[in-house]
Design an enzyme around this catalytic site. Structure first.
Site, short mmCIF file in Angstrom:
data_model
loop_
_atom_site.label_atom_id
_atom_site.label_comp_id
_atom_site.label_asym_id
_atom_site.label_seq_id
_atom_site.Cartn_x
_atom_site.Cartn_y
_atom_site.Cartn_z
N TRP A 279 0.64 -1.16 0.08
CA TRP A 279 -0.07 0.24 -0.13
C TRP A 279 0.94 1.19 -0.15
O TRP A 279 0.74 2.56 -0.57
CB TRP A 279 -1.08 0.52 1.57
CG TRP A 279 -2.22 -0.28 0.97
CD1 TRP A 279 -2.44 -1.76 1.77
CD2 TRP A 279 -3.40 -0.09 -0.06
NE1 TRP A 279 -3.30 -2.32 1.16
CE2 TRP A 279 -3.88 -1.48 0.69
CE3 TRP A 279 -3.95 0.96 -0.62
CZ2 TRP A 279 -5.44 -1.03 -0.07
CZ3 TRP A 279 -4.77 1.08 -1.08
CH2 TRP A 279 -6.14 -0.23 -0.78
N TRP A 307 -17.74 21.70 0.45
CA TRP A 307 -17.15 21.54 1.70
C TRP A 307 -17.64 23.10 2.49
O TRP A 307 -17.87 23.65 1.37
CB TRP A 307 -15.42 21.83 1.41
CG TRP A 307 -14.71 20.48 0.80
CD1 TRP A 307 -13.94 20.78 -0.60
CD2 TRP A 307 -14.58 19.14 1.32
NE1 TRP A 307 -14.27 19.66 -0.92
CE2 TRP A 307 -14.24 18.78 0.42
CE3 TRP A 307 -15.03 18.51 2.05
CZ2 TRP A 307 -13.79 17.07 0.13
CZ3 TRP A 307 -14.96 17.44 2.35
CH2 TRP A 307 -14.46 16.89 0.90
N ASN A 342 -3.74 3.27 12.23
CA ASN A 342 -4.50 3.33 11.31
C ASN A 342 -5.99 3.12 11.03
O ASN A 342 -6.53 3.89 10.75
CB ASN A 342 -4.11 2.07 10.31
CG ASN A 342 -5.36 2.43 8.98
OD1 ASN A 342 -4.30 3.24 8.66
ND2 ASN A 342 -5.26 1.09 8.10
N TRP A 360 -10.94 17.78 2.88
CA TRP A 360 -9.93 16.61 3.48
C TRP A 360 -8.22 17.36 3.39
O TRP A 360 -7.42 17.49 4.18
CB TRP A 360 -10.16 15.52 2.40
CG TRP A 360 -9.70 15.64 1.15
CD1 TRP A 360 -10.59 16.19 -0.01
CD2 TRP A 360 -8.02 16.26 0.65
NE1 TRP A 360 -9.83 16.47 -1.11
CE2 TRP A 360 -8.25 16.64 -0.65
CE3 TRP A 360 -6.65 15.98 0.70
CZ2 TRP A 360 -7.32 16.88 -2.06
CZ3 TRP A 360 -5.93 16.05 0.03
CH2 TRP A 360 -5.72 16.42 -1.43
P1 FAD Z 1 1.97 -1.61 9.45
O1 FAD Z 1 0.46 -1.57 9.87
O2 FAD Z 1 2.42 -2.20 10.42
O3 FAD Z 1 2.35 -0.97 8.26
C1 FAD Z 1 3.69 -1.47 7.77
C2 FAD Z 1 3.46 -0.50 7.17
O4 FAD Z 1 2.84 -0.49 5.79
C3 FAD Z 1 3.39 0.74 7.54
O5 FAD Z 1 4.25 1.49 8.40
C4 FAD Z 1 3.14 2.16 6.40
O6 FAD Z 1 4.53 1.78 6.06
C5 FAD Z 1 2.48 1.13 5.84
N1 FAD Z 1 1.15 1.48 5.79
C6 FAD Z 1 -0.11 0.67 6.66
N2 FAD Z 1 -1.14 1.37 5.73
C7 FAD Z 1 -0.97 2.05 4.73
C8 FAD Z 1 -2.07 3.15 4.06
N3 FAD Z 1 -3.13 2.99 4.29
N4 FAD Z 1 -1.67 4.10 3.69
C9 FAD Z 1 0.17 3.66 2.81
N5 FAD Z 1 0.64 3.25 3.78
C10 FAD Z 1 0.67 1.96 5.07
N6 FAD Z 1 0.59 6.65 7.02
C11 FAD Z 1 2.41 7.15 6.80
O7 FAD Z 1 3.07 6.83 6.70
N7 FAD Z 1 2.50 8.09 7.14
C12 FAD Z 1 1.12 9.28 7.06
O8 FAD Z 1 1.17 10.75 6.28
C13 FAD Z 1 -0.44 8.45 6.27
N8 FAD Z 1 -1.23 9.64 6.77
C14 FAD Z 1 -2.33 8.82 7.01
C15 FAD Z 1 -3.90 9.30 6.57
C16 FAD Z 1 -5.32 9.10 6.47
C17 FAD Z 1 -5.64 9.51 6.65
C18 FAD Z 1 -4.69 7.50 6.78
C19 FAD Z 1 -6.24 6.86 7.35
C20 FAD Z 1 -3.75 6.59 6.41
C21 FAD Z 1 -2.37 7.67 7.00
N9 FAD Z 1 -1.00 6.64 7.17
C22 FAD Z 1 -0.11 7.77 6.82
C23 FAD Z 1 -1.59 5.82 6.64
C24 FAD Z 1 -1.73 4.61 7.88
O9 FAD Z 1 -2.29 4.79 9.33
C25 FAD Z 1 -0.04 3.99 9.24
O10 FAD Z 1 1.15 4.20 7.96
C26 FAD Z 1 0.50 2.96 9.66
O11 FAD Z 1 -1.26 3.49 10.31
C27 FAD Z 1 0.89 2.98 11.20
O12 FAD Z 1 1.32 1.89 11.53
P2 FAD Z 1 2.35 0.68 11.39
O13 FAD Z 1 3.62 1.10 10.99
O14 FAD Z 1 1.99 0.19 13.03
O15 FAD Z 1 1.59 -0.02 10.19
#
Ligand code: FAD
Length: 482
Positions: A279, A307, A342, A360
């Site tokens: 993702w 909006w 997330n 947004w």
């Molecule tokens: P894990 O579940 O352990 O996933 C491993 C890695 O996969 C993450 O560290 C991340 O790099 C990637 N990943 C996971 N989910 C997503 C996703 N939905 N989109 C893209 N990559 C993903 N993530 C950011 O890194 N930076 C942001 O600025 C950011 N903004 C977000 C804004 C919104 C509105 C939402 C809904 C999500 C956003 N995310 C963002 C995606 C996601 O929420 C986080 O990457 C995730 O919560 C990080 O936690 P983790 O490292 O424990 O994820």
């Protein structure tokens, strides 16, 4: 051989660092450099929480370089003249770096590369931060992907990403080191210390990143498929800020995950985890191919979306005072530790754009300033996904109900109790809807609605109807990009 500059950016590590390897393979001394030039990142210069993290991460990188007999040279100012000056001071004949994908940075880097080359220097960017280069991944028609599942299937069918490179045991040093600005001169840390929660939660730097990955692989990954959705538990990896700053590479995470399992077919938790990494790839793919999406909706018909403007509601959302416990817990977690789960990110984002009908962009900006993992590709993609105006977006009629989401994913109310202390003594059945509790239950929990904790700022049912009406105008007005 003349020295090489290794220009560090979002690749703050020594292992699996192709720019560093290129410099070593060229031969000659290696001069590691970081230039602080936020004004060159356009409207998306790092926010406050990112700056806090960057300070710690640069410190950690400096220490790591010292351990291999080297140093990190810091400079503040316009990047090109800084690199030119450093090349002159050290007699460097080459500059190596690892690529970034933010539109303003891509344009800046292209100009720097051209100028350095025209001056006779070797100037070379490498891929360190993604599993697959966005320019190399195309669908059957030769176009960029806009839907995740085919993107995932395509990536999964490719040969595995290259094996990560080892950190060098030592680095050849220049005869004389060029002067370095002290880290404090970058002024990355806040003048008023609001970072206590972040200090407690995080260990920025590649050592902290590797430890976090090891802990995750040793335990949580087995339950990741379900655990990642439970904000009250530590179910996900929390690697996102480490990944953003390049303290650990996605290739390292990929290969450690596959190797740990050591079987041809990965267990579900590991497979779902790799999918999340992809993702991240998808978000970078989209940002690379659709660079305007940082500010404009990918589905252009959303440009006319009605909006609302409501400073009071926006502030209530930012401060975690909406009266919806799951939303408020998420926003306070973000404010305290610079990170939010997330599942809760999706709920708070949906609440902003659908319940409050606020743009947004306002949410993306707030996240940008407060997240330690603020990442232009991931943040843009996810906000547009929630708003329904991006690639492969959530269907426009999906409006998360913050109460049922809470009851489903935080059934005991542990997450709410942790982050909304004024509700800490409220029993589980009401943790996500205190307004439905009897007076004696509220009194016993010390909750006075409207005083210690707000009433909901919007009624869910009427907000939902209002959002569906607004979204229907868009649904009628045109097709998406397909
Ligand atoms: P894990 O579940 O352990 O996933 C491993 C890695 O996969 C993450 O560290 C991340 O790099 C990637 N990943 C996971 N989910 C997503 C996703 N939905 N989109 C893209 N990559 C993903 N993530 C950011 O890194 N930076 C942001 O600025 C950011 N903004 C977000 C804004 C919104 C509105 C939402 C809904 C999500 C956003 N995310 C963002 C995606 C996601 O929420 C986080 O990457 C995730 O919560 C990080 O936690 P983790 O490292 O424990 O994820």
């Amino acid at each position: 051989m003349s020295p090489s500059l290794v220009w560090f950016r979002l690749d703050l590590r020594l292992d699996d660092n192709p720019a560093l390897r290129a410099a070593r393979q060229r031969g000659g001394p290696v001069v590691p450099v970081f230039v602080w030039a936020p004004h060159e990142e356009g409207a998306w210069a790092p926010g406050s929480a990112s700056r806090w993290w960057l300070h710690q991460s640069l410190h950690a990188l400096g220490e790591q370089l010292r351990r291999v007999g080297s140093r990190l040279v810091l400079r503040v100012g316009d990047t090109l003249p800084m690199l030119q000056a450093l090349a002159k001071e050290t007699g460097a004949g080459a500059v190596f770096w690892n690529r970034r994908y933010e539109p303003a940075v891509v344009a800046r880097d292209a100009a720097i590369e051209a100028t350095l080359r025209s001056a006779g220097l070797t100037a070379q960017g490498h891929n360190a931060n993604l599993l697959f280069e966005p320019s190399e991944v195309r669908n059957k028609q030769g176009r960029p992907f806009q839907v995740f599942t085919p993107f995932w299937n395509h990536c999964r069918a490719l040969p595995p990403p290259p094996t990560p490179l080892r950190a060098p045991p030592g680095l050849p040093v220049p005869g004389a080191w060029p002067p370095s600005a002290p880290l404090g001169e970058l002024e990355l840390e806040p003048a008023i210390d609001w970072a206590a929660g972040m200090r407690e939660e995080w260990s920025p730097g590649s050592v902290g990143a590797r430890e976090r990955l090891a802990r995750f692989l040793a335990g949580r990954i087995g339950r990741y498929a379900e655990g990642r959705d439970m904000p009250g538990r530590e179910g996900s990896s929390s690697l996102s800020p480490h990944l953003h700053f390049g303290e650990i590479s996605p290739r390292t995470i990929w290969h450690r995950t596959c190797r740990k399992e050591g079987v041809a077919e990965l267990p579900q938790g590991a497979e779902v985890f790799l999918k999340e990494l992809v993702w991240r790839e998808f978000a970078h793919h989209l940002l690379s191919h659709f660079p305007d999406t940082t500010d404009a909706p990918l589905r252009t018909e959303f440009a006319a979306f009605p909006w609302r403007r409501d400073a009071h509601a926006l502030r209530a959302w930012q401060r975690g005072r909406t009266g919806y416990p799951l939303v408020d817990a998420g926003m306070r977690q973000l404010w305290s530790i610079g990170w939010m789960h997330n599942r809760v990110r999706m709920v708070v984002a949906s609440f902003l754009v659908k319940h409050l009908l606020l743009p947004w962009h306002d949410g993306a900006r707030w996240f940008w300033d407060t997240l330690v993992d603020a990442d232009l590709a991931n943040n843009t993609f996810n906000w547009q996904w929630v708003a329904g105006c991006g690639a492969d977006a959530a269907p426009y009629f999906r409006i998360f109900n913050p109460v049922s989401q809470g009851e489903r994913f935080d059934a005991e109310g542990d997450y709410v109790r942790r982050w909304v202390p004024e509700l800490a003594r409220l029993p589980a059945p009401w943790a996500h809807k205190p307004w439905e509790a009897e007076d004696d239950v509220l009194a016993a929990a010390g909750v006075r609605l409207g005083e210690t904790y707000p009433y909901p700022i919007v009624d869910h049912a009427s907000a939902r109807t209002r959002a569906l009406e607004a979204l229907a105008t868009i649904a009628r007005s045109g097709e998406g990009p397909g």
